[in-house]
Structure formats: C-alpha cells, structure tokens
Design an enzyme around this catalytic site. Sequence first.
Site, mmCIF file in Angstrom:
data_model
loop_
_atom_site.group_PDB
_atom_site.id
_atom_site.type_symbol
_atom_site.label_atom_id
_atom_site.label_comp_id
_atom_site.label_asym_id
_atom_site.label_seq_id
_atom_site.Cartn_x
_atom_site.Cartn_y
_atom_site.Cartn_z
ATOM 1 N N ARG A 21 74.627 30.206 29.673
ATOM 2 C CA ARG A 21 73.725 31.332 29.911
ATOM 3 C C ARG A 21 73.189 31.928 28.613
ATOM 4 O O ARG A 21 73.094 33.132 28.451
ATOM 5 C CB ARG A 21 74.426 32.422 30.735
ATOM 6 C CG ARG A 21 74.947 31.935 32.072
ATOM 7 C CD ARG A 21 73.818 31.409 32.968
ATOM 8 N NE ARG A 21 74.385 30.878 34.216
ATOM 9 C CZ ARG A 21 74.758 29.609 34.385
ATOM 10 N NH1 ARG A 21 74.581 28.738 33.397
ATOM 11 N NH2 ARG A 21 75.267 29.201 35.523
ATOM 12 N N SER A 48 73.829 36.431 39.947
ATOM 13 C CA SER A 48 75.010 36.848 39.199
ATOM 14 C C SER A 48 74.626 37.836 38.102
ATOM 15 O O SER A 48 73.656 37.626 37.378
ATOM 16 C CB SER A 48 75.699 35.639 38.564
ATOM 17 O OG SER A 48 76.149 34.747 39.560
ATOM 18 N N GLU A 99 74.436 39.109 32.246
ATOM 19 C CA GLU A 99 73.586 37.928 32.372
ATOM 20 C C GLU A 99 72.151 38.320 32.725
ATOM 21 O O GLU A 99 71.200 37.692 32.264
ATOM 22 C CB GLU A 99 74.157 37.011 33.454
ATOM 23 C CG GLU A 99 73.376 35.750 33.702
ATOM 24 C CD GLU A 99 74.065 34.826 34.695
ATOM 25 O OE1 GLU A 99 73.371 33.985 35.282
ATOM 26 O OE2 GLU A 99 75.287 34.948 34.883
#
Length: 215
Positions: free
Chosen positions: A55, A103, A173
């Site tokens: 990520r 997420s 994120e």
Amino acid sequence: MRRAWIRGSIGGAVRMNAGGHGSDMAASLVRVRVVDLAGGEDGAVAAPALDLGYRRSSLASTQVVVHADLQLAPGDRATAEAEVAEIVRWRRANQPGGQNAGSVFTNPPGDSAGRLVDAAGCKGLRHGSAQVSTKHANFIQADEGGSADDVWAVMREVRRRVADATGVQLRVETRMVGFADPTDDPAPEPEPAGQPDGVAGPGGPGGPGGSGVGA
C-alpha cells in the site's frame, strides 16, 4: 491478473499499489506516465522506480498518474470467472457494502488492523454521520449525505484508542484530500519518482490520458 475486485481509478491503484487475495499492481505494472502538478513535468516512469510496496509507492503528493501500461498473461476464461465469483462471494460475506472507501488502515506486520480496532472496542464507534462497521472493524461506513469531517474524526479517534490500548500506531490507507493533519500518515513524504534512462518520455504508449496495456 485479477482486477475485477479493486475499486477506484488506475491512478489510485498505482499510487497505493492496490491489491488483495494474493496479488497487487506491482505484479503487472510495467510503466506509468506521470504529470507533476507542482513543476509541470510530464514523463514516463518505469515500475521499478516507483518503489512499490504494501500500500505504498514513491509517488509524491503532487504527482498524478494519467496512464499505466500493464503486462498481462493469457488464461482460461471459465477459471478466471470462477475465481472472481469466489472473491466477490467472500467479500460480500466478510466485508460491508454501502457507503465506504474500503479498508481504512494498513495491517501492521504480523497483525490485522481490523483485529486491533475490534480489540480496542471500536466496532460500532460513531461520530455524527460516520461509524466503524459492525461487520468488519477496518471499514468506516458513512450515512447518506454524510460528512468527510465525521469520517476523519472517526479515523483519528480509532487511531488514538488503538494506540492507547496496544501501543500500535495504525497507518492510514485512505487518502483524505484537504486534510493536512500529519496523523493521516506518519510516514515521511517520498521524493518524487524519477524518470530513469531508457524510458519513454511524454506521451508514452497509449497517448495522453490513456490506459494502455503493455505487450
């Protein structure tokens, strides 16, 4: 390569090295075309220069991905469709639908962000129009017409509670445009990705703004 389950734009997928279920953008990406909003530079960057990781990438906040070349491989259609169907089934069974951005926090090494949020007692935590999902603690649901400020407030409170309970500083994120609080991402801003020798210049394969597929 499986991409039916990744939400969002190709630029966002490259910036965050989007992935799941055993694959990510790094597995298929060849090169990107980047425009720097600060300096106006426009050129192609090879995938290795992006330093893609879990990520993350080396793209700076002013750099916008406008084109990506992907290296694909032939496969069996029936097998691919069955695999995608199973991924969709699993996600519907384990993750919430409705209004959310996927997420929220990256998983710390050896642990799960959702488990930490749940352990800190944050499932169902609400601030105004935003709430931590009761189905999966690493998702934040927004009410119809909800406020980004409320989502941001929930994110900050969750990070605080998890840090107090476990000592772990969760890394966000989700990229929140216009929210400058440094707790958004404790990692330092990366240096802009370079334009290595031997890589095509402006207007790489596919043309301006395209989404070409590499050979």
